[in-house]
Design a protein around this motif. Sequence first.
Motif, PDB file in Angstrom:
ATOM      1  N   SER A 294      99.522  45.538  57.898  1.00  0.00           N
ATOM      2  CA  SER A 294      99.040  46.875  58.252  1.00  0.00           C
ATOM      3  C   SER A 294      97.537  46.989  58.040  1.00  0.00           C
ATOM      4  CB  SER A 294      99.776  47.939  57.425  1.00  0.00           C
ATOM      5  OG  SER A 294      99.524  47.787  56.036  1.00  0.00           O
ATOM      6  N   ALA A 295      97.016  46.324  57.000  1.00  0.00           N
ATOM      7  CA  ALA A 295      95.578  46.329  56.754  1.00  0.00           C
ATOM      8  C   ALA A 295      94.838  45.553  57.837  1.00  0.00           C
ATOM      9  CB  ALA A 295      95.277  45.743  55.379  1.00  0.00           C
ATOM     10  N   VAL A 296      95.427  44.433  58.260  1.00  0.00           N
ATOM     11  CA  VAL A 296      94.826  43.646  59.330  1.00  0.00           C
ATOM     12  C   VAL A 296      94.788  44.458  60.624  1.00  0.00           C
ATOM     13  CG1 VAL A 296      95.111  41.592  60.785  1.00  0.00           C
ATOM     14  CG2 VAL A 296      95.481  41.445  58.317  1.00  0.00           C
ATOM     15  N   SER A 297      95.852  45.187  60.902  1.00  0.00           N
ATOM     16  CA  SER A 297      95.901  46.024  62.100  1.00  0.00           C
ATOM     17  C   SER A 297      94.823  47.106  62.052  1.00  0.00           C
ATOM     18  CB  SER A 297      97.288  46.660  62.230  1.00  0.00           C
ATOM     19  OG  SER A 297      97.349  47.511  63.345  1.00  0.00           O
ATOM     20  N   LEU A 298      94.644  47.722  60.883  1.00  0.00           N
ATOM     21  CA  LEU A 298      93.607  48.749  60.726  1.00  0.00           C
ATOM     22  C   LEU A 298      92.225  48.145  60.915  1.00  0.00           C
ATOM     23  CD1 LEU A 298      92.587  51.557  59.953  1.00  0.00           C
ATOM     24  CD2 LEU A 298      92.871  50.923  57.545  1.00  0.00           C
ATOM     25  N   LEU A 299      91.995  46.970  60.321  1.00  0.00           N
ATOM     26  CA  LEU A 299      90.695  46.318  60.455  1.00  0.00           C
ATOM     27  C   LEU A 299      90.431  45.919  61.899  1.00  0.00           C
ATOM     28  CD1 LEU A 299      88.167  45.272  59.076  1.00  0.00           C
ATOM     29  CD2 LEU A 299      89.411  43.182  58.474  1.00  0.00           C
ATOM     30  N   GLN A 300      91.462  45.455  62.592  1.00  0.00           N
ATOM     31  CA  GLN A 300      91.305  45.094  64.001  1.00  0.00           C
ATOM     32  C   GLN A 300      90.895  46.311  64.827  1.00  0.00           C
ATOM     33  OE1 GLN A 300      91.928  41.795  65.790  1.00  0.00           O
ATOM     34  NE2 GLN A 300      90.537  43.130  66.939  1.00  0.00           N
ATOM     35  N   SER A 301      91.465  47.468  64.507  1.00  0.00           N
ATOM     36  CA  SER A 301      91.095  48.683  65.233  1.00  0.00           C
ATOM     37  C   SER A 301      89.634  49.051  64.971  1.00  0.00           C
ATOM     38  CB  SER A 301      92.015  49.842  64.835  1.00  0.00           C
ATOM     39  OG  SER A 301      91.776  50.251  63.497  1.00  0.00           O
ATOM     40  N   LEU A 302      89.142  48.781  63.762  1.00  0.00           N
ATOM     41  CA  LEU A 302      87.741  49.063  63.450  1.00  0.00           C
ATOM     42  C   LEU A 302      86.814  48.081  64.169  1.00  0.00           C
ATOM     43  CD1 LEU A 302      88.066  49.799  59.625  1.00  0.00           C
ATOM     44  CD2 LEU A 302      87.649  51.461  61.438  1.00  0.00           C
ATOM     45  N   VAL A 303      87.268  46.848  64.323  1.00  0.00           N
ATOM     46  CA  VAL A 303      86.500  45.875  65.093  1.00  0.00           C
ATOM     47  C   VAL A 303      86.400  46.325  66.546  1.00  0.00           C
ATOM     48  CG1 VAL A 303      86.513  43.512  66.005  1.00  0.00           C
ATOM     49  CG2 VAL A 303      87.022  43.924  63.584  1.00  0.00           C
ATOM     50  N   ASN A 304      87.504  46.823  67.085  1.00  0.00           N
ATOM     51  CA  ASN A 304      87.529  47.244  68.488  1.00  0.00           C
ATOM     52  C   ASN A 304      86.800  48.558  68.721  1.00  0.00           C
ATOM     53  OD1 ASN A 304      89.108  44.987  69.023  1.00  0.00           O
ATOM     54  ND2 ASN A 304      91.032  46.110  68.857  1.00  0.00           N
ATOM     55  N   ASP A 305      87.012  49.521  67.826  1.00  0.00           N
ATOM     56  CA  ASP A 305      86.519  50.886  68.060  1.00  0.00           C
ATOM     57  C   ASP A 305      85.187  51.190  67.388  1.00  0.00           C
ATOM     58  OD1 ASP A 305      88.922  51.221  69.392  1.00  0.00           O
ATOM     59  OD2 ASP A 305      89.928  52.127  67.659  1.00  0.00           O
ATOM     60  N   LYS A 306      84.915  50.545  66.255  1.00  0.00           N
ATOM     61  CA  LYS A 306      83.701  50.856  65.490  1.00  0.00           C
ATOM     62  C   LYS A 306      82.688  49.711  65.495  1.00  0.00           C
ATOM     63  CE  LYS A 306      85.005  54.929  63.881  1.00  0.00           C
ATOM     64  NZ  LYS A 306      84.239  56.171  64.129  1.00  0.00           N
ATOM     65  N   ASP A 307      82.979  48.659  66.228  1.00  0.00           N
ATOM     66  CA  ASP A 307      82.063  47.523  66.361  1.00  0.00           C
ATOM     67  C   ASP A 307      81.836  46.793  65.039  1.00  0.00           C
ATOM     68  OD1 ASP A 307      80.720  45.876  68.075  1.00  0.00           O
ATOM     69  OD2 ASP A 307      78.816  46.945  67.951  1.00  0.00           O
ATOM     70  N   PHE A 308      82.869  46.731  64.197  1.00  0.00           N
ATOM     71  CA  PHE A 308      82.799  45.876  63.021  1.00  0.00           C
ATOM     72  C   PHE A 308      82.680  44.419  63.471  1.00  0.00           C
ATOM     73  CE2 PHE A 308      83.673  49.498  60.683  1.00  0.00           C
ATOM     74  CZ  PHE A 308      84.001  49.273  59.350  1.00  0.00           C
ATOM     75  N   ASP A 309      82.097  43.590  62.623  1.00  0.00           N
ATOM     76  CA  ASP A 309      81.974  42.166  62.905  1.00  0.00           C
ATOM     77  C   ASP A 309      83.366  41.543  63.061  1.00  0.00           C
ATOM     78  OD1 ASP A 309      81.335  39.493  63.054  1.00  0.00           O
ATOM     79  OD2 ASP A 309      80.049  39.483  61.280  1.00  0.00           O
ATOM     80  N   GLN A 310      83.581  40.844  64.163  1.00  0.00           N
ATOM     81  CA  GLN A 310      84.862  40.176  64.406  1.00  0.00           C
ATOM     82  C   GLN A 310      85.196  39.191  63.299  1.00  0.00           C
ATOM     83  OE1 GLN A 310      86.970  40.639  67.170  1.00  0.00           O
ATOM     84  NE2 GLN A 310      88.434  39.225  66.241  1.00  0.00           N
ATOM     85  N   ASP A 311      84.167  38.647  62.656  1.00  0.00           N
ATOM     86  CA  ASP A 311      84.377  37.663  61.593  1.00  0.00           C
ATOM     87  C   ASP A 311      85.069  38.273  60.373  1.00  0.00           C
ATOM     88  OD1 ASP A 311      83.529  34.825  60.594  1.00  0.00           O
ATOM     89  OD2 ASP A 311      82.965  36.192  58.961  1.00  0.00           O
ATOM     90  N   CYS A 312      85.115  39.595  60.270  1.00  0.00           N
ATOM     91  CA  CYS A 312      85.836  40.241  59.167  1.00  0.00           C
ATOM     92  C   CYS A 312      87.287  39.781  59.093  1.00  0.00           C
ATOM     93  CB  CYS A 312      85.816  41.761  59.333  1.00  0.00           C
ATOM     94  SG  CYS A 312      84.220  42.547  59.096  1.00  0.00           S
ATOM     95  N   LEU A 313      87.843  39.382  60.224  1.00  0.00           N
ATOM     96  CA  LEU A 313      89.252  39.000  60.296  1.00  0.00           C
ATOM     97  C   LEU A 313      89.478  37.525  59.966  1.00  0.00           C
ATOM     98  CD1 LEU A 313      89.949  40.974  63.569  1.00  0.00           C
ATOM     99  CD2 LEU A 313      91.004  41.463  61.356  1.00  0.00           C
ATOM    100  N   ARG A 314      88.396  36.812  59.643  1.00  0.00           N
ATOM    101  CA  ARG A 314      88.521  35.384  59.325  1.00  0.00           C
ATOM    102  C   ARG A 314      88.324  35.174  57.834  1.00  0.00           C
ATOM    103  NH1 ARG A 314      84.671  35.166  63.650  1.00  0.00           N
ATOM    104  NH2 ARG A 314      85.705  34.801  65.652  1.00  0.00           N
TER     105      ARG A 314
END
Length: 402
Positions: A294-314
């Motif tokens: 669920s945290a990964v899903s939330l972070l992915q939404s922030l990457v998509n919608d808020k332009d967080f660094d994609q590397d946050c998920l690695r």
Amino acid sequence: MATLSGIAFQTLRVPSASPLATATDANRRDLCKVLWEWDVCGGCKSAKECAGVTCPSTRLPSLRRYFEHYKQLVSSYSHDLECQRTDATVNSHEEIFGIIRVLKQQPNITRRNLADETFGRERVNAAIDADREHVIGLAVKAFTMVYCTHWLNQNAEHDNGDLESPSWLEDVPFNIFLEEMFPMIDHPGFGEDSSSSFWELKSSITGTKLVRRGGLKFEPTEDLSNHLKLNRKTGVVEIFHHTAFLKENLRITKGASGPMSIAEALGLGVLPRQLALEVLDSLQKIIFPLSDPSAVSLLQSLVNDKDFDQDCLRFEASAIREPHEINTRYLYFGARLADIHDEMENPTPRGFISRWAKRKGAGHANVAAIFAVVLALLFGLITLGLGGFQAWVSWQQWKHPI
């Protein structure tokens, strides 16, 4: 006042003749060489195809978001000059890189001495002095991801709208400026990783819980000093999201014999290891634990919608961490984590009903009870109205029988 990203967007619409308005792969590799002493392969040096997987240039794609931010910084500078003046203090990326080299070689240099060494002691006019301050701010931001000068502070969003971010004063050494910006505080609960309270506090402030229970939101910040800042009025938590930048810092200090001072770390072109680890782990292990779907899903939404660094998920371990660095003590950001936890336990009233309940002493926890009372009163009035209407219909039927 326009934000830094807004100015950068204008720059894209208004073509710039300044060499700073563009950044090539060669510029990016040169920036990494200046910062982290990248030793690229022969193919990269000759502007040919990269020769192998061991070449650090293979990490250029993961640093995409950092390079985008660097381009925004230098583009905003060239745009500002073209709109106001033509006497640029610097005209190339290499001149900005030169300032970074001086900061690495002399981490205890004052801003006045840095300006004198870089631009000369002659004072031309206030506009030129401000421009030099701006250029120094660009170099410091690229180096440390911290805003330090008046111009950048006024053209970037800090602390959820608060533009009073600290500036590097003329007579303060660079390393002292950073030490004061990042004080170390051994906060109870988050300062000791083996305590039972640490694990309890850590598990209570995951991003999904903060959103669902605390009503909080997350916004990206480009300023490392704003990481985990909570604006209780708006319910926004700022997250420094440039994890690829942090990982490059950690690669340099992996294998170091012991703790380094800020001055020693700057001499290597990096942030203190403890500081970088705290930012990275607070994002990937506490707020958005990558072991929690669920945290990964939330972070992915922030990457998509808020332009967080994609590397946050690695998540990376062996390349950047020592074997004993499984759990992190929070000496820099423990107090901010504690603030977030306190907000979870005692949420700040933000709606009208919540604020009214707080003023009346009922407290935020009793808002549901107040709603129940209001609903009960409303249904009571509706029932009373229906009963009165039925009584009136019965009386009319009795008075005027058909």
